[in-house]
Design a protein around this motif. Structure first.
Motif, PDB file in Angstrom:
ATOM      1  N   GLN A  38       0.822  -1.205   0.000  1.00  0.00           N
ATOM      2  CA  GLN A  38       0.000   0.000   0.000  1.00  0.00           C
ATOM      3  C   GLN A  38       0.860   1.262   0.000  1.00  0.00           C
ATOM      4  O   GLN A  38       0.539   2.249  -0.670  1.00  0.00           O
ATOM      5  CB  GLN A  38      -0.933  -0.002   1.207  1.00  0.00           C
ATOM      6  N   ALA A  53      -4.744  -0.547  -3.850  1.00  0.00           N
ATOM      7  CA  ALA A  53      -5.042  -0.354  -2.430  1.00  0.00           C
ATOM      8  C   ALA A  53      -6.331  -1.070  -2.040  1.00  0.00           C
ATOM      9  O   ALA A  53      -6.441  -1.608  -0.929  1.00  0.00           O
ATOM     10  CB  ALA A  53      -5.139   1.137  -2.118  1.00  0.00           C
ATOM     11  N   ARG A  57      -6.562  -3.786   0.924  1.00  0.00           N
ATOM     12  CA  ARG A  57      -7.474  -3.628   2.071  1.00  0.00           C
ATOM     13  C   ARG A  57      -8.354  -4.855   2.245  1.00  0.00           C
ATOM     14  O   ARG A  57      -8.578  -5.326   3.366  1.00  0.00           O
ATOM     15  CB  ARG A  57      -8.340  -2.379   1.890  1.00  0.00           C
TER      16      ARG A  57
END
Length: 221
Positions: A38, A53, A57
């Motif tokens: 990230q 990203a 996540r």
């Protein structure tokens, strides 16, 4: 390989995007550093950083055993989600054996010797090669298999897969699709790969029928 346009993105952005996607799409284990991925993705423009990203996540929201099971369910048990690029164009036909040989010959041109436990057309292998060994030849390999990449992206999107963002970022590094490419993707989606199943030499290939296909966890790390 056919003639292709040159990349429009800076070389460093391609390297970061492809390496990040390669790590995210690999079989998850204890060495997967999602925070570092990230952080690196944050150096990219939003159209690349955001999907990378998003995948990071979603992966971080699961414990490792759950993540590993979801990975197997996603990539090993569904043909449309395969990470082996030549399968989309050639299925389990003799032509696929020739396509695999071309991948390996491309790697050898750069002095890159692939571990014999892996097939040369695995998307994680191609991305790592493009990111860390030879960006120009890696770019060509990705474009040569653009239709399969786009079909993989669409299939993962339809399934709501956590890994969709990683493949979306890879396709976003490539030029806009032309009319012929869109037609090839539509045809591939409608017809699927060739169905003839024959022996493939000189490489052993993963079994697509019956399923599941084998994975090679952790070997690229």
């Amino acid at each position: 390989m056919t003639r292709h346009p040159d990349p429009k993105l800076p070389a460093d952005q391609l390297t970061i995007a492809w390496q990040a996607a390669s790590l995210l799409l690999d079989y998850p284990d204890e060495s997967l550093q999602l925070g570092l991925i990230q952080q690196a993705a944050g150096e990219l423009p939003p159209f690349l950083a955001d999907p990378l990203a998003a995948t990071a996540r979603e992966l971080a929201a699961n414990d490792l055993s759950t993540l590993q099971q979801r990975y197997v369910d996603t990539f090993d048990n569904r043909r449309r989600h395969t990470l082996y690029l030549t399968y989309f164009a050639h299925g389990d036909t003799r032509r696929r054996g020739v396509a695999l040989l071309r991948f390996k010959q491309t790697y050898l041109r750069s002095g890159f010797v692939l571990d014999e436990s892996e097939l040369p057309d695995h998307l994680c292998v191609v991305l790592e090669y493009a990111a860390t060994v030879d960006q120009r030849l890696g770019w060509r390999l990705l474009l040569d298999h653009r239709a399969g990449l786009e079909l993989l992206r669409l299939a993962l999107a339809d399934a709501g897969s956590a890994w969709h963002g990683a493949v979306q970022a890879v396709t976003a590094t490539l030029p806009p699709l032309g009319g012929d490419e869109r037609a090839a993707i539509d045809r591939l989606a409608a017809e699927g790969p060739p169905q003839e199943e024959v022996g493939l030499t000189p490489y052993a290939t993963p079994g697509f029928d019956p399923l599941p296909m084998p994975t090679f966890p952790g070997t690229r790390r």
